[in-house]
Design a protein around this motif. Structure first.
Motif, PDB file in Angstrom:
ATOM      1  N   ALA A 213       0.838  -1.198   0.000  1.00 18.51           N
ATOM      2  CA  ALA A 213       0.000   0.000   0.000  1.00 18.51           C
ATOM      3  C   ALA A 213       0.875   1.251   0.000  1.00 18.51           C
ATOM      4  N   LYS A 214       0.413   2.295  -0.670  1.00 21.05           N
ATOM      5  CA  LYS A 214       1.156   3.547  -0.702  1.00 21.05           C
ATOM      6  C   LYS A 214       1.027   4.243   0.649  1.00 21.05           C
ATOM      7  N   ILE A 215       2.174   4.621   1.234  1.00 25.31           N
ATOM      8  CA  ILE A 215       2.149   5.262   2.544  1.00 25.31           C
ATOM      9  C   ILE A 215       2.685   6.691   2.511  1.00 25.31           C
ATOM     10  N   ASN A 216       3.319   7.070   1.422  1.00 29.05           N
ATOM     11  CA  ASN A 216       3.888   8.411   1.353  1.00 29.05           C
ATOM     12  C   ASN A 216       4.185   8.775  -0.095  1.00 29.05           C
ATOM     13  N   ASN A 217       4.291  10.061  -0.332  1.00 27.20           N
ATOM     14  CA  ASN A 217       4.717  10.560  -1.631  1.00 27.20           C
ATOM     15  C   ASN A 217       6.049  11.277  -1.414  1.00 27.20           C
ATOM     16  N   GLY A 218       7.118  10.661  -1.889  1.00 24.56           N
ATOM     17  CA  GLY A 218       8.449  11.183  -1.602  1.00 24.56           C
ATOM     18  C   GLY A 218       9.032  11.985  -2.741  1.00 24.56           C
ATOM     19  N   VAL A 219       9.929  12.895  -2.387  1.00 20.96           N
ATOM     20  CA  VAL A 219      10.696  13.650  -3.368  1.00 20.96           C
ATOM     21  C   VAL A 219      12.168  13.447  -3.046  1.00 20.96           C
ATOM     22  N   ALA A 220      12.930  13.067  -4.052  1.00 24.49           N
ATOM     23  CA  ALA A 220      14.362  12.830  -3.874  1.00 24.49           C
ATOM     24  C   ALA A 220      15.141  13.625  -4.912  1.00 24.49           C
ATOM     25  N   VAL A 221      16.349  14.026  -4.536  1.00 23.78           N
ATOM     26  CA  VAL A 221      17.231  14.720  -5.471  1.00 23.78           C
ATOM     27  C   VAL A 221      18.558  13.981  -5.547  1.00 23.78           C
ATOM     28  N   CYS A 222      19.166  14.028  -6.713  1.00 18.78           N
ATOM     29  CA  CYS A 222      20.468  13.415  -6.914  1.00 18.78           C
ATOM     30  C   CYS A 222      21.445  14.475  -7.427  1.00 18.78           C
ATOM     31  N   HIS A 223      22.507  14.683  -6.676  1.00 20.15           N
ATOM     32  CA  HIS A 223      23.573  15.600  -7.090  1.00 20.15           C
ATOM     33  C   HIS A 223      24.509  14.803  -7.998  1.00 20.15           C
ATOM     34  N   MET A 224      24.438  15.067  -9.300  1.00 27.42           N
ATOM     35  CA  MET A 224      25.167  14.248 -10.272  1.00 27.42           C
ATOM     36  C   MET A 224      26.644  14.627 -10.377  1.00 27.42           C
ATOM     37  N   ASP A 225      26.987  15.829  -9.970  1.00 25.37           N
ATOM     38  CA  ASP A 225      28.384  16.269 -10.004  1.00 25.37           C
ATOM     39  C   ASP A 225      28.815  16.647  -8.594  1.00 25.37           C
ATOM     40  N   THR A 226      29.626  15.803  -7.982  1.00 24.56           N
ATOM     41  CA  THR A 226      30.095  16.052  -6.612  1.00 24.56           C
ATOM     42  C   THR A 226      31.577  16.411  -6.583  1.00 24.56           C
ATOM     43  N   SER A 227      32.127  16.781  -7.726  1.00 30.79           N
ATOM     44  CA  SER A 227      33.570  17.017  -7.817  1.00 30.79           C
ATOM     45  C   SER A 227      34.042  18.183  -6.964  1.00 30.79           C
ATOM     46  N   ALA A 228      33.156  19.152  -6.682  1.00 29.26           N
ATOM     47  CA  ALA A 228      33.538  20.320  -5.878  1.00 29.26           C
ATOM     48  C   ALA A 228      33.216  20.136  -4.402  1.00 29.26           C
ATOM     49  N   TRP A 229      32.700  18.981  -4.018  1.00 30.34           N
ATOM     50  CA  TRP A 229      32.324  18.753  -2.622  1.00 30.34           C
ATOM     51  C   TRP A 229      33.562  18.467  -1.768  1.00 30.34           C
ATOM     52  N   ASN A 230      33.417  18.717  -0.473  1.00 31.81           N
ATOM     53  CA  ASN A 230      34.489  18.435   0.463  1.00 31.81           C
ATOM     54  C   ASN A 230      34.712  16.918   0.558  1.00 31.81           C
TER      55      ASN A 230
ATOM     56  N   ASN B 154      35.457  15.176   2.934  1.00 34.44           N
ATOM     57  CA  ASN B 154      34.942  14.625   4.191  1.00 34.44           C
ATOM     58  C   ASN B 154      33.427  14.692   4.297  1.00 34.44           C
ATOM     59  N   HIS B 155      32.757  15.063   3.214  1.00 37.34           N
ATOM     60  CA  HIS B 155      31.288  15.108   3.243  1.00 37.34           C
ATOM     61  C   HIS B 155      30.756  13.738   3.636  1.00 37.34           C
ATOM     62  N   GLU B 156      29.742  13.734   4.484  1.00 37.60           N
ATOM     63  CA  GLU B 156      29.235  12.464   5.003  1.00 37.60           C
ATOM     64  C   GLU B 156      28.634  11.576   3.924  1.00 37.60           C
ATOM     65  N   ALA B 157      28.243  12.143   2.787  1.00 38.57           N
ATOM     66  CA  ALA B 157      27.731  11.312   1.691  1.00 38.57           C
ATOM     67  C   ALA B 157      28.803  10.338   1.212  1.00 38.57           C
ATOM     68  N   PHE B 158      30.055  10.807   1.171  1.00 40.06           N
ATOM     69  CA  PHE B 158      31.145   9.934   0.734  1.00 40.06           C
ATOM     70  C   PHE B 158      31.464   8.884   1.789  1.00 40.06           C
ATOM     71  N   LEU B 159      31.307   9.252   3.040  1.00 39.64           N
ATOM     72  CA  LEU B 159      31.510   8.278   4.110  1.00 39.64           C
ATOM     73  C   LEU B 159      30.452   7.186   4.049  1.00 39.64           C
ATOM     74  N   ALA B 160      29.217   7.591   3.703  1.00 43.04           N
ATOM     75  CA  ALA B 160      28.121   6.624   3.630  1.00 43.04           C
ATOM     76  C   ALA B 160      28.228   5.727   2.404  1.00 43.04           C
ATOM     77  N   LEU B 161      28.669   6.299   1.296  1.00 47.39           N
ATOM     78  CA  LEU B 161      28.672   5.562   0.025  1.00 47.39           C
ATOM     79  C   LEU B 161      30.036   4.978  -0.336  1.00 47.39           C
ATOM     80  N   GLY B 162      31.044   5.320   0.453  1.00 47.36           N
ATOM     81  CA  GLY B 162      32.364   4.757   0.215  1.00 47.36           C
ATOM     82  C   GLY B 162      33.024   5.254  -1.047  1.00 47.36           C
ATOM     83  N   SER B 163      33.014   6.553  -1.258  1.00 45.86           N
ATOM     84  CA  SER B 163      33.616   7.105  -2.460  1.00 45.86           C
ATOM     85  C   SER B 163      34.174   8.494  -2.154  1.00 45.86           C
ATOM     86  N   GLY B 164      34.375   9.285  -3.209  1.00 47.81           N
ATOM     87  CA  GLY B 164      34.951  10.601  -3.022  1.00 47.81           C
ATOM     88  C   GLY B 164      34.443  11.577  -4.059  1.00 47.81           C
TER      89      GLY B 164
END
Length: 364
Positions: free
Chosen positions: A314-331, A333-343
């Motif tokens: 059953a549908k319980i929510n209507n979600g909105v998600a965004v994807c940052h396709m270019d992370t080359s300028a990110w720090n 140590n950003h936690e996204a890289f810690l979570a996903l194991g990349s840089g």
């Protein structure tokens, strides 16, 4: 009996004096011009009614005013708006800070680290110390919440994934009317004035809060980004329309249903993100009054997702998600890289839009 009569007389005197005081404010305001004028459409009708008027004037489609904007509009009455704008113009707001903060639904504490500031102050303090920025901030947490970041390939119908905690982690605050916010200093060069207005002591948590947000707002945009911090509903609408035109829509996840549980991805629809239609993402930045850090990023993909219960489907929510396709300028140590194991630049980073976060796209 005499006490009752005295109270009635006091109230009667108050009602006689108050309209006269407001009349004086309005008359004095009429002598100013330009952005400092206190006699304007924004001050002649209640803020929520003015928001509807401004929305209908600026937005070319027939969509209703987004609930998120309505929830953040100033609770000040027209009379209060005029009075506090007058105090701002006279550099006298500091003398009436407590009444201003209460009436305008702000967070004003001399030192939020004090145990005396109460529940809201504690929540705000915890939020500051646990906050990270989504566009290049440093990781300050020992761990990353499961499901907070994911890759674009995760958004496929039939996938079962972990949903992070979608509940808002910031205490409620409101925007200020533009007639007030435009008269307040908002820069690191004016920090001393801000500290005086909001009674922020040296090295207090409030000072750190203001410095953090002001520095973030003054930080140069990353490659391809257009950014602006906004402190009124009108400013937010103006920035979004300057990027996307006037046929726009505001998106956010409908509720916090599914938080901290496994969910099933249902229908997935891309609703924004191209060089011809650059989404405008806006997220809450800590400050005594509501400030949104808005930025337009050409490499941002926006998705609308049906969130289903993994057992009943059953549908319980209507979600909105965004994807940052270019992370080359990110720090790095950003936690996204810690979570996903990349840089930086080696992986895209996606997250849900929820709480005080929202994203603008073209309506069609």
């Amino acid at each position: 009996m005499s006490e009752i009569n005295f109270n009635k007389m006091s109230l009667f005197a108050l009602f006689l004096v108050l309209p006269f005081s407001l009349h004086v404010v309005s008359t004095t305001a009429g002598t100013t011009t330009g952005a400092d004028s206190l006699v304007s459409d924004a001050n002649s009708i209640p803020p929520k009614e003015y928001l509807v008027h401004y929305w209908n004037e600026q937005i070319s489609n027939t969509l209703a005013v987004p609930p998120l904007l309505i929830s953040k509009v100033s609770p000040l009455t027209t009379a209060e708006t005029a009075l506090f704008a007058q105090l701002v113009a006279k550099d006298a707001l500091s003398d009436h800070l407590l009444s201003f903060c209460k009436a305008a639904q702000l967070l004003c504490f001399p030192d939020l680290s004090s145990h005396q500031v109460g529940k809201d102050g504690r929540v705000f303090y915890d939020f500051i110390n646990g906050a990270t920025t989504l566009a290049g901030g440093m990781n300050v947490n020992k761990g990353v919440e499961p499901g907070k970041y994911f890759q674009e390939s995760t958004l496929r119908s039939g996938n079962v994934i972990r949903m992070p905690d979608l509940r808002s982690k910031t205490p409620e605050r409101s925007f200020l009317p533009r007639s007030i916010s435009s008269g307040l200093p908002f820069s690191t060069s004016k920090l001393a004035e801000l500290k005086q207005i909001f009674h922020a002591g040296d090295d207090s948590t409030m000072e750190k809060i203001m410095v953090r947000t002001l520095s973030l707002c003054e930080k140069a945009p990353i490659r391809g980004e257009t950014k602006r911090c906004v402190s009124s509903v009108e400013d937010m609408i103006d920035f979004a329309t300057s990027i996307l035109g006037h046929d726009i829509k505001l998106h956010s996840t409908k509720s916090d249903e599914g938080s901290k549980h496994d969910i099933l991805i249902g229908r997935v629809k891309r609703i924004g993100g191209s060089k011809l239609s650059v989404p405008v993402a806006c997220h809450d930045s800590p400050f005594p009054y509501m400030v949104y850090n808005c930025h337009a990023v050409p490499t941002l993909h926006v998705y609308e997702v049906d969130i289903l219960d993994p057992v009943s489907k059953a549908k319980i929510n209507n979600g909105v998600a965004v994807c940052h396709m270019d992370t080359s300028a990110w720090n790095p140590n950003h936690e996204a890289f810690l979570a996903l194991g990349s840089g930086p630049g080696r992986i895209e980073a996606c997250h849900w839009i929820y709480g005080e976060y929202a994203v603008w796209t073209r309506a069609n």
